[in-house]
Design a protein around this motif. Structure first.
Motif, PDB file in Angstrom:
ATOM      1  N   TYR A 124      -6.525  15.445 -26.579  1.00  0.00           N
ATOM      2  CA  TYR A 124      -5.426  16.383 -26.333  1.00  0.00           C
ATOM      3  C   TYR A 124      -5.016  17.061 -27.642  1.00  0.00           C
ATOM      4  N   ALA A 125      -4.848  16.258 -28.707  1.00  0.00           N
ATOM      5  CA  ALA A 125      -4.391  16.821 -29.982  1.00  0.00           C
ATOM      6  C   ALA A 125      -5.415  17.783 -30.561  1.00  0.00           C
ATOM      7  N   GLU A 126      -6.683  17.390 -30.517  1.00  0.00           N
ATOM      8  CA  GLU A 126      -7.725  18.178 -31.155  1.00  0.00           C
ATOM      9  C   GLU A 126      -8.302  19.244 -30.238  1.00  0.00           C
ATOM     10  N   GLY A 127      -7.915  19.219 -28.963  1.00  0.00           N
ATOM     11  CA  GLY A 127      -8.601  19.996 -27.938  1.00  0.00           C
ATOM     12  C   GLY A 127      -8.438  21.487 -28.042  1.00  0.00           C
ATOM     13  N   ARG A 128      -9.294  22.154 -27.275  1.00  0.00           N
ATOM     14  CA  ARG A 128      -9.303  23.621 -27.251  1.00  0.00           C
ATOM     15  C   ARG A 128      -8.887  24.166 -25.891  1.00  0.00           C
ATOM     16  N   ARG A 129      -8.392  23.302 -25.009  1.00  0.00           N
ATOM     17  CA  ARG A 129      -8.034  23.774 -23.676  1.00  0.00           C
ATOM     18  C   ARG A 129      -6.532  23.681 -23.471  1.00  0.00           C
ATOM     19  N   CYS A 130      -6.061  24.349 -22.453  1.00  0.00           N
ATOM     20  CA  CYS A 130      -4.631  24.416 -22.168  1.00  0.00           C
ATOM     21  C   CYS A 130      -4.008  23.019 -22.205  1.00  0.00           C
ATOM     22  N   ARG A 131      -2.929  22.874 -22.946  1.00  0.00           N
ATOM     23  CA  ARG A 131      -2.313  21.561 -23.100  1.00  0.00           C
ATOM     24  C   ARG A 131      -1.614  21.122 -21.823  1.00  0.00           C
ATOM     25  N   HIS A 132      -1.024  22.044 -21.086  1.00  0.00           N
ATOM     26  CA  HIS A 132      -0.424  21.690 -19.801  1.00  0.00           C
ATOM     27  C   HIS A 132      -1.507  21.184 -18.846  1.00  0.00           C
ATOM     28  N   ALA A 133      -2.649  21.864 -18.816  1.00  0.00           N
ATOM     29  CA  ALA A 133      -3.740  21.444 -17.935  1.00  0.00           C
ATOM     30  C   ALA A 133      -4.284  20.083 -18.345  1.00  0.00           C
ATOM     31  N   GLU A 134      -4.338  19.825 -19.649  1.00  0.00           N
ATOM     32  CA  GLU A 134      -4.841  18.538 -20.143  1.00  0.00           C
ATOM     33  C   GLU A 134      -3.922  17.402 -19.715  1.00  0.00           C
ATOM     34  N   LEU A 135      -2.609  17.599 -19.879  1.00  0.00           N
ATOM     35  CA  LEU A 135      -1.654  16.574 -19.466  1.00  0.00           C
ATOM     36  C   LEU A 135      -1.691  16.391 -17.954  1.00  0.00           C
ATOM     37  N   ALA A 136      -1.748  17.506 -17.229  1.00  0.00           N
ATOM     38  CA  ALA A 136      -1.769  17.424 -15.766  1.00  0.00           C
ATOM     39  C   ALA A 136      -3.001  16.675 -15.284  1.00  0.00           C
ATOM     40  N   ALA A 137      -4.140  16.921 -15.909  1.00  0.00           N
ATOM     41  CA  ALA A 137      -5.375  16.252 -15.501  1.00  0.00           C
ATOM     42  C   ALA A 137      -5.243  14.749 -15.663  1.00  0.00           C
ATOM     43  N   HIS A 138      -4.633  14.316 -16.746  1.00  0.00           N
ATOM     44  CA  HIS A 138      -4.460  12.878 -16.959  1.00  0.00           C
ATOM     45  C   HIS A 138      -3.549  12.272 -15.902  1.00  0.00           C
ATOM     46  N   LEU A 139      -2.617  13.077 -15.394  1.00  0.00           N
ATOM     47  CA  LEU A 139      -1.690  12.593 -14.375  1.00  0.00           C
ATOM     48  C   LEU A 139      -2.218  12.821 -12.965  1.00  0.00           C
ATOM     49  N   GLU A 185       0.867  -1.178   0.000  1.00  0.00           N
ATOM     50  CA  GLU A 185       0.000   0.000   0.000  1.00  0.00           C
ATOM     51  C   GLU A 185       0.901   1.224   0.000  1.00  0.00           C
ATOM     52  N   LEU A 186       1.077   1.835  -1.147  1.00  0.00           N
ATOM     53  CA  LEU A 186       2.021   2.942  -1.286  1.00  0.00           C
ATOM     54  C   LEU A 186       1.328   4.280  -1.042  1.00  0.00           C
ATOM     55  N   ASP A 187       1.864   5.065  -0.112  1.00  0.00           N
ATOM     56  CA  ASP A 187       1.400   6.444   0.058  1.00  0.00           C
ATOM     57  C   ASP A 187       1.965   7.267  -1.098  1.00  0.00           C
ATOM     58  N   VAL A 188       1.098   7.959  -1.805  1.00  0.00           N
ATOM     59  CA  VAL A 188       1.525   8.686  -3.007  1.00  0.00           C
ATOM     60  C   VAL A 188       1.890  10.120  -2.656  1.00  0.00           C
ATOM     61  N   VAL A 189       3.064  10.538  -3.058  1.00  0.00           N
ATOM     62  CA  VAL A 189       3.500  11.928  -2.965  1.00  0.00           C
ATOM     63  C   VAL A 189       3.704  12.415  -4.392  1.00  0.00           C
ATOM     64  N   ARG A 190       2.956  13.431  -4.751  1.00  0.00           N
ATOM     65  CA  ARG A 190       2.984  13.906  -6.139  1.00  0.00           C
ATOM     66  C   ARG A 190       3.174  15.417  -6.148  1.00  0.00           C
ATOM     67  N   THR A 191       4.151  15.891  -6.888  1.00  0.00           N
ATOM     68  CA  THR A 191       4.298  17.335  -7.066  1.00  0.00           C
ATOM     69  C   THR A 191       3.847  17.703  -8.469  1.00  0.00           C
ATOM     70  N   SER A 192       3.699  18.974  -8.700  1.00  0.00           N
ATOM     71  CA  SER A 192       3.147  19.441  -9.968  1.00  0.00           C
ATOM     72  C   SER A 192       4.019  19.015 -11.142  1.00  0.00           C
ATOM     73  N   SER A 193       3.357  18.564 -12.197  1.00  0.00           N
ATOM     74  CA  SER A 193       4.068  18.183 -13.420  1.00  0.00           C
ATOM     75  C   SER A 193       4.310  19.379 -14.336  1.00  0.00           C
ATOM     76  N   PHE A 194       3.809  20.539 -13.958  1.00  0.00           N
ATOM     77  CA  PHE A 194       3.897  21.718 -14.824  1.00  0.00           C
ATOM     78  C   PHE A 194       5.333  22.197 -14.956  1.00  0.00           C
ATOM     79  N   ARG A 195       5.800  22.295 -16.203  1.00  0.00           N
ATOM     80  CA  ARG A 195       7.140  22.810 -16.495  1.00  0.00           C
ATOM     81  C   ARG A 195       6.990  23.960 -17.484  1.00  0.00           C
ATOM     82  N   PRO A 196       7.030  25.189 -17.001  1.00  0.00           N
ATOM     83  CA  PRO A 196       6.734  26.338 -17.867  1.00  0.00           C
ATOM     84  C   PRO A 196       7.737  26.554 -18.979  1.00  0.00           C
TER      85      PRO A 196
END
Length: 996
Positions: free
Chosen positions: A847-862, A507-518
């Motif tokens: 993601y490819a066809e989308g109209r929303r922020c690509r960083h936000a789209e990738l982050a949401a999937h993660l 049972e792994l406790d998950v520690v996740r930091t932001s994937s956003f790389r400006p």
């Protein structure tokens, strides 16, 4: 659907209220510098402020996302002024911002018990509304309406509940009445705009929005938030940005005013000496970094919030910062590092999902010095482990070692002795080293305090880099007395993170930091054809500075596109699994050294490539999953400098990706073929073989990249309960009897092992004659003895009178009896796999066809909620054709012929006969149509573009017809079949040239 649209408006309008008051980097230059005046006060100074100012400071900290500091301020208020209505209101707001539902209820229960005003009950109802507790809020609203129905706050609450519940008529009646009563008003007009939008009338919504924002300077922050959200949803990005800028100006002004009031209040307060045991130092308190933006995004059905808030974590062990400074020479930890170190030193099993550059290695290196025993680091990347070892600080370097195959036998024995003695704090090894009993024995003696698994996603069958050797890890942990586990990876979706817990049996406790790389600029470009993609790749590689990677989906594309780039002046090399090891290594070295500017590669190129200055990554086709795309594109800009990630796609890519996904999903008949192929290589319950020996499809022009992968079938069979995958095992063992010695009377520690050895000796017909040699098949031995290959390896390794040498290691499977319901079980597994495959395609193409922020789209999937980046993707900057929803415009060209002639066939035959080197069907087609992708251009063939006026499908049909006529044949002696002119074809060529 209506409720979803409402929630989208609500979340967008709340976005700015939840953000830090620091404007984002997308704000204008004349605003950003003002934010240097930020409110700050030490623990002691805060206690000296007036209560109202304390509460305002707490609210500012809450809105800035500094929840721990805000809690401290609220405790100061509580001790000095008691539980006032203002304090209880702020406690409730604080709990709501953290989404702590029990704390929200507790705060409001206390507030209403002590100060039961109707406005407070209405505020509580709005909190319940925000939490989505519709039943409770409806009941509370009915009570308020019955008791205080004349209050506007109660009426507006009732209208809001009706709006969220889909009762647009009730909401419309209320806000219409408000407009009639007031004549005009921003809040009711914005409400009418929302209702119009939810009713499907965007024109009326735009008109209402126009009336509401005639004077943006007169709008309150809450009104600006709602108006900005509406503008964004109504396709008015410039207006939305203008409203956000106005909001930022108000927040900056509020921040500066609060800072000034705090400073003024402190100047009037006599200085006091802090009590060291109770308070942090003023300097440390004042140097708190700016609070991170509280992330938020549009809702998704499978969106999982970040498991742990990492930004404000501090080390719980005082030795951490001391070791950081004295040994590693750093003054502070990066975001996420403290949280993971706390978990590790607390003995908790942890999954750390930290992006590239987040300092993963420092976490376990520092922890190793503070833990009592040895820290074992398992990684598939020997070169990177060596680099890490060489870069360790002297205090740790002398207590660390790397165990791998490059060590001589004497060096290996010395290394094992050092490990067994407990002198080593840090031991690096590849996962397959755990299959060696001597290594495990040394680790047991040395006492392992922590096992670190780098690139942990490699254990997931459905991950993007599955490696079977990782299956050795969970099997070995019990032999090391089950030490705590730290699994580390740069990217993992919530689903993958969950699968890792199952794979490691922890049972792994998950520690996740932001994937956003400006520093990464994400873009996607819709094109009309593969030909246009190739032209665009050439243009990008010429335009973009520095070195780059072009990812393709097939080996053929890697070879061809690298050649095409070279033909167009771009130094490029191919890289794929089909290359021999020497050429693959040479091409990698050329790219790493800068001799080649571009590498055109399949996904075989990536993990372990320690090159920080990759300036661009181009995907010639969409990745197999959005998670894989995040991993692959994340290899750009590791040095922190600006880099570009471009995804090229066509309208046909969705169909192509779906076809490939269906191929991977397989069907029941194909799965039966896989199982039959495994049984063919099995002896009893065990099969050890190379899965590529199972060929699931053939054809005259079969591309190896398009064949169903039997390894996928193995995974599906395992899920269906028909087999179990073990770590790779040797196909055979070579045994040599050593000279007679006292070891002849060797007895195993376990009586069971003694019995097992006796049975093995009798079965293998071994004797005590020195020098006797024997070769045994692992599957036969395991099936006869009823043991696993791991147990057999241990027994052979531990007996000192025999030298055992492994044969080639291959995939190892244990087969189970086929039960009556196996077909039904497998069909369920296949259905689930097909659903996963379709979902991967949908996410990638959205993601490819989308109209929303690509960083936000990738982050949401993660699993991360992220606000739009504003400046680091083509959607936010308005560069994207996808952002406007417009498909790429196909340039009109001359209409091509749809009928082929006999002369066309002769042209195709002559083109192949005169080609400067062998080509396949695709290469010949490109030559005849004059494609930029053709390796043979006009300067090397007079037939370049000779059939450019004929439809591509007709050219391919001509080639197929020539093969059927036995004028052309496929030469299959190469990796990819090429076309060759037969004797009959050569005669036709001679006659054709003579006729010319």
């Amino acid at each position: 659907h209506l409720y979803y649209r409402h929630i989208r408006i609500a979340l967008l309008s709340r976005r700015m209220c939840l953000q830090s008051t620091t404007p984002s980097v997308s704000m204008t230059e004349d605003i950003a510098p003002v934010t240097s005046s930020r409110p700050h006060a030490t623990h002691e100074e805060t206690a000296c402020l007036p209560v109202k100012l304390q509460l305002r400071f707490a609210a500012w900290l809450r809105l800035s996302g500094q929840f721990a500091r805000a809690s401290e301020v609220l405790e100061i208020v509580s001790r000095s002024a008691g539980e006032s209505a203002g304090l209880l209101d702020e406690r409730a707001a604080h709990a709501l911002a953290r989404r702590d539902v029990p704390a929200v209820h507790a705060a409001w229960d206390a507030r209403l018990a002590s100060f039961p005003a109707p406005s407070a009950r209405a505020s509580f109802a709005r909190a319940l509304l925000e939490l989505g507790e519709m039943d409770d809020v409806s009941q509370l609203a009915e009570e308020l309406l019955a008791d205080h129905g004349d209050l506007t706050t109660v009426q507006s609450l009732y209208a809001e509940i009706a709006l969220q519940g889909g009762d647009l008529a009730t909401a419309h009646d209320f806000w219409s009445a408000q407009l009639e009563k007031e004549g005009s008003g921003v809040t009711p007009t914005l409400a009418m705009a929302r209702i119009a939008l939810l009713s499907g009338d965007p024109e009326e919504a735009r008109a209402a929005l126009d009336r509401a924002v005639t004077d943006p300077g007169a709008l309150s922050p809450a009104q600006l938030g709602t108006a900005s959200a509406l503008a964004e949803l109504l396709g008015q990005p410039m207006r939305a940005q203008m409203l956000r800028l106005r909001y930022a100006e108000l927040e900056v002004a509020r921040t500066v005013a609060l800072a000034a009031e705090i400073d003024e209040a402190l100047e009037r307060t006599p200085k006091m000496t802090p009590i060291a045991s109770e308070m942090p130092s003023p300097q440390a308190d004042r140097q708190l970094p700016p609070a991170p933006v509280a992330p938020i995004r549009e809702p998704e059905s499978d969106l999982i919030a970040m498991e742990t808030s990492q930004g404000d974590a501090t080390p719980t062990d005082p030795r951490v910062m001391e070791t950081l400074r004295e040994v590693f020479g750093h003054e502070e930890l990066l975001p996420g590092q403290a949280a993971v170190i706390n978990q590790v030193l607390g003995g908790k099993d942890t999954l750390a999902i930290l992006p590239t550059g987040a300092g993963k290695s420092l976490i376990f290196q520092l922890s190793a010095l503070l833990l009592p025993g040895t820290t074992l680091v398992l990684s598939p990347l020997i070169a990177l482990m060596k680099d890490q070892l060489d870069g360790l600080p002297p205090a740790l370097r002398q207590q660390s070692l790397l165990v791998n195959s490059t060590l001589s036998p004497d060096e290996q024995r010395s290394a094992l002795d050092d490990i067994a003695s407990g002198r080593m704090k840090l031991v690096y090894a590849a996962p397959e080293r755990l299959r060696q009993p001597a290594f495990l024995r040394a680790l047991r003696q040395g006492d392992v305090s922590l096992v670190v698994v780098d690139e942990a996603h490699c254990i997931s069958l459905w991950g993007h880099d599955f490696r079977p050797d990782y299956l050795s890890i969970p099997a070995s942990l019990p032999e090391l007395s089950n030490p705590p586990l730290l699994a580390m990876t740069a990217t993992a979706s919530p689903a993958t993170a969950s699968s890792l817990s199952a794979a490691f049996h922890r049972e792994l406790d998950v520690v996740r930091t932001s994937s956003f790389r400006p520093n990464l600029f994400y873009a996607a470009e819709r094109l009309n054809s593969k030909e246009e993609k190739a032209r665009r790749v050439i243009a990008l590689c010429r335009e973009l500075p520095g070195q780059g990677i072009v990812y393709v989906s097939s080996r053929r594309d890697a070879e061809n596109l690298a050649g095409v780039l070279g033909d167009n002046g771009v130094k490029a090399v191919p890289y794929h699994a089909g290359l021999d090891r020497g050429r693959r290594s040479e091409n990698q070295d050329r790219f790493m050294s800068g001799t080649a500017r571009v590498v055109v590669a399949t996904v075989a190129f990536g993990m372990g490539i320690d090159k920080s200055d990759v300036r661009f990554i181009i995907h010639f086709s969409p990745s197999t999953s959005l998670e894989a795309y995040a991993q692959e594109s994340g290899r750009a800009g590791r040095d922190g400098d600006d880099s570009r990630c471009v995804l090229l796609f066509t309208s046909s890519d969705r169909a192509t990706q779906t076809r490939l996904a269906n191929r991977d999903a397989l069907n029941l008949d194909t799965l039966r073929q896989v199982f039959t192929g495994i049984k063919r290589h099995a002896v009893g319950s065990w099969a050890i073989f190379e899965p590529s020996r199972i060929v699931l499809s053939t054809g005259p022009d079969d591309d190896p990249d398009d064949r169903p992968d039997p390894r996928i079938g193995i995974g599906l069979l395992e899920q269906g309960g028909l087999l179990e995958r073990h770590p790779n095992a040797p196909v055979s063992w070579s045994l040599t009897r050593l000279a007679s010695s006292a070891d002849d009377a060797y007895a195993f520690v376990s009586a069971d092992d003694d019995t097992l050895w006796s049975t093995f000796v009798a079965w293998a017909n071994l004797s005590d004659t020195p020098g006797q040699r024997a070769t045994i098949q692992t599957t036969a031995a395991c099936s006869t003895l009823g043991v696993s290959p791991e147990t057999l390896a241990r027994i052979l390794d531990e007996h000192p009178a025999w030298e055992a040498r492994e044969g080639d290691r291959m995939t190892c499977l244990k087969l189970f009896p086929v039960e009556a319901n196996a077909g039904a079980r497998l069909q369920r597994v296949l259905d689930e796999a097909a659903h996963r495959a379709r979902d991967r395609v949908d996410r990638t193409m959205t993601y490819a066809e989308g109209r929303r922020c690509r960083h936000a789209e990738l982050a949401a999937h993660l699993g991360e909620r992220l606000t739009p980046c504003g400046i680091a993707c083509d959607v936010c900057t308005g560069e994207s054709a996808s952002a406007s929803g417009a498909p790429a415009r196909r340039q009109a060209g001359p209409r091509k012929r749809s009928q082929a002639t006999a002369a066309d066939a002769e042209t195709a035959l002559k083109a192949l006969a005169t080609a400067p080197f062998p080509v396949a069907k695709t290469g010949l087609t490109r030559l005849l149509e004059g494609s930029i992708q053709s390796r043979i251009q006009a300067d090397r063939s007079a037939f370049f573009g000779a059939l450019a006026d004929l439809q591509k499908s007709k050219i391919e049909a001509i080639i197929d017809a020539l093969v059927e006529e036995n004028v052309l044949v496929y030469d299959r002696s190469r990796e990819f079949p090429v076309l060759r002119v037969t004797e009959e074809g050569a005669a036709r060529v001679r006659r054709a040239f003579e006729a010319d």
